[in-house]
Write a protein that holds these residues in place. Structure first.
Motif, PDB file in Angstrom:
ATOM      1  N   LEU A 164       0.832  -1.212   0.000  1.00 14.45           N
ATOM      2  CA  LEU A 164       0.000   0.000   0.000  1.00 14.45           C
ATOM      3  C   LEU A 164       0.862   1.255   0.000  1.00 14.45           C
ATOM      4  O   LEU A 164       0.580   2.219  -0.711  1.00 14.45           O
ATOM      5  CB  LEU A 164      -0.938   0.000   1.212  1.00 14.45           C
ATOM      6  CG  LEU A 164      -2.074  -1.010   1.194  1.00 14.45           C
ATOM      7  CD1 LEU A 164      -2.804  -0.991   2.534  1.00 14.45           C
ATOM      8  CD2 LEU A 164      -3.027  -0.714   0.059  1.00 14.45           C
ATOM      9  N   MET A 165       1.917   1.236   0.787  1.00 15.36           N
ATOM     10  CA  MET A 165       2.804   2.395   0.863  1.00 15.36           C
ATOM     11  C   MET A 165       3.539   2.609  -0.457  1.00 15.36           C
ATOM     12  O   MET A 165       3.670   3.751  -0.915  1.00 15.36           O
ATOM     13  CB  MET A 165       3.804   2.201   2.005  1.00 15.36           C
ATOM     14  CG  MET A 165       4.468   3.453   2.444  1.00 15.36           C
ATOM     15  SD  MET A 165       3.191   4.567   3.057  1.00 15.36           S
ATOM     16  CE  MET A 165       4.054   6.084   2.893  1.00 15.36           C
ATOM     17  N   GLU A 166       4.017   1.525  -1.061  1.00 19.65           N
ATOM     18  CA  GLU A 166       4.695   1.638  -2.348  1.00 19.65           C
ATOM     19  C   GLU A 166       3.748   2.176  -3.416  1.00 19.65           C
ATOM     20  O   GLU A 166       4.126   3.034  -4.216  1.00 19.65           O
ATOM     21  CB  GLU A 166       5.246   0.278  -2.789  1.00 19.65           C
ATOM     22  CG  GLU A 166       6.464  -0.162  -2.016  1.00 19.65           C
ATOM     23  CD  GLU A 166       6.926  -1.562  -2.417  1.00 19.65           C
ATOM     24  OE1 GLU A 166       6.429  -2.092  -3.431  1.00 19.65           O
ATOM     25  OE2 GLU A 166       7.775  -2.108  -1.700  1.00 19.65           O
ATOM     26  N   ARG A 167       2.516   1.679  -3.418  1.00 18.85           N
ATOM     27  CA  ARG A 167       1.516   2.144  -4.386  1.00 18.85           C
ATOM     28  C   ARG A 167       1.223   3.627  -4.174  1.00 18.85           C
ATOM     29  O   ARG A 167       1.113   4.397  -5.130  1.00 18.85           O
ATOM     30  CB  ARG A 167       0.245   1.320  -4.255  1.00 18.85           C
ATOM     31  CG  ARG A 167      -0.771   1.600  -5.341  1.00 18.85           C
ATOM     32  CD  ARG A 167      -2.018   0.771  -5.202  1.00 18.85           C
ATOM     33  NE  ARG A 167      -1.711  -0.644  -5.136  1.00 18.85           N
ATOM     34  CZ  ARG A 167      -2.523  -1.552  -4.602  1.00 18.85           C
ATOM     35  NH1 ARG A 167      -3.673  -1.195  -4.090  1.00 18.85           N
ATOM     36  NH2 ARG A 167      -2.189  -2.828  -4.579  1.00 18.85           N
ATOM     37  N   HIS A 168       1.103   4.030  -2.917  1.00 15.71           N
ATOM     38  CA  HIS A 168       0.850   5.436  -2.609  1.00 15.71           C
ATOM     39  C   HIS A 168       2.009   6.312  -3.074  1.00 15.71           C
ATOM     40  O   HIS A 168       1.795   7.378  -3.656  1.00 15.71           O
ATOM     41  CB  HIS A 168       0.609   5.607  -1.110  1.00 15.71           C
ATOM     42  CG  HIS A 168       0.436   7.024  -0.691  1.00 15.71           C
ATOM     43  ND1 HIS A 168      -0.657   7.770  -1.067  1.00 15.71           N
ATOM     44  CD2 HIS A 168       1.220   7.845   0.057  1.00 15.71           C
ATOM     45  CE1 HIS A 168      -0.532   8.989  -0.566  1.00 15.71           C
ATOM     46  NE2 HIS A 168       0.592   9.056   0.116  1.00 15.71           N
ATOM     47  N   ASP A 169       3.244   5.864  -2.806  1.00 17.99           N
ATOM     48  CA  ASP A 169       4.415   6.623  -3.243  1.00 17.99           C
ATOM     49  C   ASP A 169       4.471   6.740  -4.757  1.00 17.99           C
ATOM     50  O   ASP A 169       4.771   7.806  -5.293  1.00 17.99           O
ATOM     51  CB  ASP A 169       5.708   5.972  -2.731  1.00 17.99           C
ATOM     52  CG  ASP A 169       5.900   6.149  -1.240  1.00 17.99           C
ATOM     53  OD1 ASP A 169       5.192   6.995  -0.640  1.00 17.99           O
ATOM     54  OD2 ASP A 169       6.742   5.432  -0.666  1.00 17.99           O
ATOM     55  N   ARG A 175       8.637   9.819 -18.704  1.00 14.83           N
ATOM     56  CA  ARG A 175       9.700   8.830 -18.468  1.00 14.83           C
ATOM     57  C   ARG A 175      10.950   9.511 -17.926  1.00 14.83           C
ATOM     58  O   ARG A 175      11.592   9.009 -17.003  1.00 14.83           O
ATOM     59  CB  ARG A 175      10.030   8.085 -19.762  1.00 14.83           C
ATOM     60  CG  ARG A 175       9.043   7.015 -20.108  1.00 14.83           C
ATOM     61  CD  ARG A 175       9.513   6.171 -21.290  1.00 14.83           C
ATOM     62  NE  ARG A 175       8.434   5.335 -21.756  1.00 14.83           N
ATOM     63  CZ  ARG A 175       7.791   5.491 -22.915  1.00 14.83           C
ATOM     64  NH1 ARG A 175       8.148   6.438 -23.740  1.00 14.83           N
ATOM     65  NH2 ARG A 175       6.823   4.679 -23.249  1.00 14.83           N
ATOM     66  N   LYS A 176      11.311  10.655 -18.510  1.00 16.90           N
ATOM     67  CA  LYS A 176      12.498  11.381 -18.043  1.00 16.90           C
ATOM     68  C   LYS A 176      12.302  11.876 -16.616  1.00 16.90           C
ATOM     69  O   LYS A 176      13.189  11.736 -15.772  1.00 16.90           O
ATOM     70  CB  LYS A 176      12.799  12.565 -18.970  1.00 16.90           C
ATOM     71  CG  LYS A 176      13.342  12.170 -20.318  1.00 16.90           C
ATOM     72  CD  LYS A 176      13.612  13.397 -21.171  1.00 16.90           C
ATOM     73  CE  LYS A 176      14.083  13.012 -22.558  1.00 16.90           C
ATOM     74  NZ  LYS A 176      14.276  14.187 -23.413  1.00 16.90           N
ATOM     75  N   ILE A 177      11.149  12.447 -16.351  1.00 15.09           N
ATOM     76  CA  ILE A 177      10.874  12.998 -15.014  1.00 15.09           C
ATOM     77  C   ILE A 177      10.868  11.886 -13.970  1.00 15.09           C
ATOM     78  O   ILE A 177      11.485  12.008 -12.910  1.00 15.09           O
ATOM     79  CB  ILE A 177       9.533  13.764 -15.013  1.00 15.09           C
ATOM     80  CG1 ILE A 177       9.630  15.016 -15.886  1.00 15.09           C
ATOM     81  CG2 ILE A 177       9.122  14.136 -13.595  1.00 15.09           C
ATOM     82  CD1 ILE A 177       8.287  15.661 -16.182  1.00 15.09           C
ATOM     83  N   LEU A 178      10.173  10.788 -14.269  1.00 12.20           N
ATOM     84  CA  LEU A 178      10.104   9.676 -13.308  1.00 12.20           C
ATOM     85  C   LEU A 178      11.463   9.007 -13.140  1.00 12.20           C
ATOM     86  O   LEU A 178      11.805   8.565 -12.043  1.00 12.20           O
ATOM     87  CB  LEU A 178       9.048   8.670 -13.746  1.00 12.20           C
ATOM     88  CG  LEU A 178       7.602   9.159 -13.652  1.00 12.20           C
ATOM     89  CD1 LEU A 178       6.650   8.176 -14.296  1.00 12.20           C
ATOM     90  CD2 LEU A 178       7.205   9.427 -12.210  1.00 12.20           C
ATOM     91  N   GLY A 179      12.239   8.937 -14.205  1.00  7.22           N
ATOM     92  CA  GLY A 179      13.591   8.378 -14.101  1.00  7.22           C
ATOM     93  C   GLY A 179      14.463   9.238 -13.206  1.00  7.22           C
ATOM     94  O   GLY A 179      15.223   8.727 -12.376  1.00  7.22           O
ATOM     95  N   ALA A 180      14.357  10.563 -13.350  1.00  8.71           N
ATOM     96  CA  ALA A 180      15.132  11.472 -12.507  1.00  8.71           C
ATOM     97  C   ALA A 180      14.682  11.372 -11.051  1.00  8.71           C
ATOM     98  O   ALA A 180      15.494  11.399 -10.130  1.00  8.71           O
ATOM     99  CB  ALA A 180      14.994  12.906 -13.012  1.00  8.71           C
ATOM    100  N   GLN A 181      13.358  11.238 -10.841  1.00  6.87           N
ATOM    101  CA  GLN A 181      12.849  11.091  -9.468  1.00  6.87           C
ATOM    102  C   GLN A 181      13.358   9.793  -8.842  1.00  6.87           C
ATOM    103  O   GLN A 181      13.700   9.766  -7.671  1.00  6.87           O
ATOM    104  CB  GLN A 181      11.309  11.081  -9.461  1.00  6.87           C
ATOM    105  CG  GLN A 181      10.687  12.425  -9.631  1.00  6.87           C
ATOM    106  CD  GLN A 181       9.158  12.342  -9.614  1.00  6.87           C
ATOM    107  OE1 GLN A 181       8.563  11.266  -9.604  1.00  6.87           O
ATOM    108  NE2 GLN A 181       8.512  13.494  -9.610  1.00  6.87           N
ATOM    109  N   ALA A 182      13.392   8.733  -9.628  1.00  7.62           N
ATOM    110  CA  ALA A 182      13.842   7.436  -9.106  1.00  7.62           C
ATOM    111  C   ALA A 182      15.320   7.511  -8.730  1.00  7.62           C
ATOM    112  O   ALA A 182      15.742   6.938  -7.724  1.00  7.62           O
ATOM    113  CB  ALA A 182      13.614   6.343 -10.141  1.00  7.62           C
ATOM    114  N   GLN A 183      16.124   8.201  -9.530  1.00 12.09           N
ATOM    115  CA  GLN A 183      17.557   8.315  -9.221  1.00 12.09           C
ATOM    116  C   GLN A 183      17.776   9.128  -7.954  1.00 12.09           C
ATOM    117  O   GLN A 183      18.626   8.760  -7.142  1.00 12.09           O
ATOM    118  CB  GLN A 183      18.295   8.944 -10.387  1.00 12.09           C
ATOM    119  CG  GLN A 183      18.449   8.003 -11.570  1.00 12.09           C
ATOM    120  CD  GLN A 183      19.161   8.676 -12.738  1.00 12.09           C
ATOM    121  OE1 GLN A 183      19.427   9.871 -12.715  1.00 12.09           O
ATOM    122  NE2 GLN A 183      19.453   7.899 -13.761  1.00 12.09           N
ATOM    123  N   THR A 184      17.033  10.203  -7.765  1.00  8.35           N
ATOM    124  CA  THR A 184      17.218  11.021  -6.563  1.00  8.35           C
ATOM    125  C   THR A 184      16.674  10.305  -5.331  1.00  8.35           C
ATOM    126  O   THR A 184      17.150  10.539  -4.226  1.00  8.35           O
ATOM    127  CB  THR A 184      16.532  12.389  -6.706  1.00  8.35           C
ATOM    128  OG1 THR A 184      15.133  12.199  -6.954  1.00  8.35           O
ATOM    129  CG2 THR A 184      17.150  13.199  -7.817  1.00  8.35           C
TER     130      THR A 184
END
Length: 143
Positions: A70-75, A131-140
């Motif tokens: 649930l927490m992962e889905r919310h994030d 994709r670029k935005i989510l990729g950058a968010q995942a890296q940070t």
């Protein structure tokens, strides 16, 4: 009854099909919320009967998602919402109409007063940006 009571909200320039879909969708969402409010999960049921013995319910697993899931889905939903909000307005409106309202590109073009091909182009450009935005968010997030 819902369609009849929502009829005054129909704009003259708005396509009837998309308005009809939106009213039906809202009815379904309301019904799902109402049902969810009264739902009882296995984990909420009493595990022991009145004699102190374990009931058969203790052997049935709870089909609901785990708290971590649930927490992962919310994030993920939060990151996706932030990414969509950071898109340029012309791209954001096409993405929202496509995914949230489930409109075709032809209907999106009519709603936004643009050709169908332009709506498709904006949608595909928005996906690349997301994709670029989510990729950058995942890296940070993981650094």
């Amino acid at each position: 009854m819902r369609f009849y009571t929502s009829l005054p909200k129909l704009g003259t320039g708005e396509p009837f099909k998309s308005w009809l879909f939106q009213v039906a969708r809202n009815c379904c969402v309301d019904e799902l919320r109402r049902r969810h409010r009264y739902a009882i999960h296995f984990s909420q049921l009493e595990v022991e009967n009145c004699d102190g013995e374990l009931s058969a319910l203790s052997d049935i697993p709870d089909p609901g998602p785990l708290p971590e899931e649930l927490m992962e889905r919310h994030d993920l939903q939060l990151h996706l919402q932030q990414a969509i909000e950071s898109l340029p307005p012309k791209f954001r409106s096409v993405v929202v109409l496509r995914y949230a309202s489930q409109l075709s590109f032809s209907e999106i073009g009519k709603v936004l007063c643009m050709p169908e091909a332009t709506a498709k182009t904006y949608f595909h450009r928005a996906k690349v940006l997301l994709r670029k935005i989510l990729g950058a968010q995942a890296q940070t997030t993981y650094v």
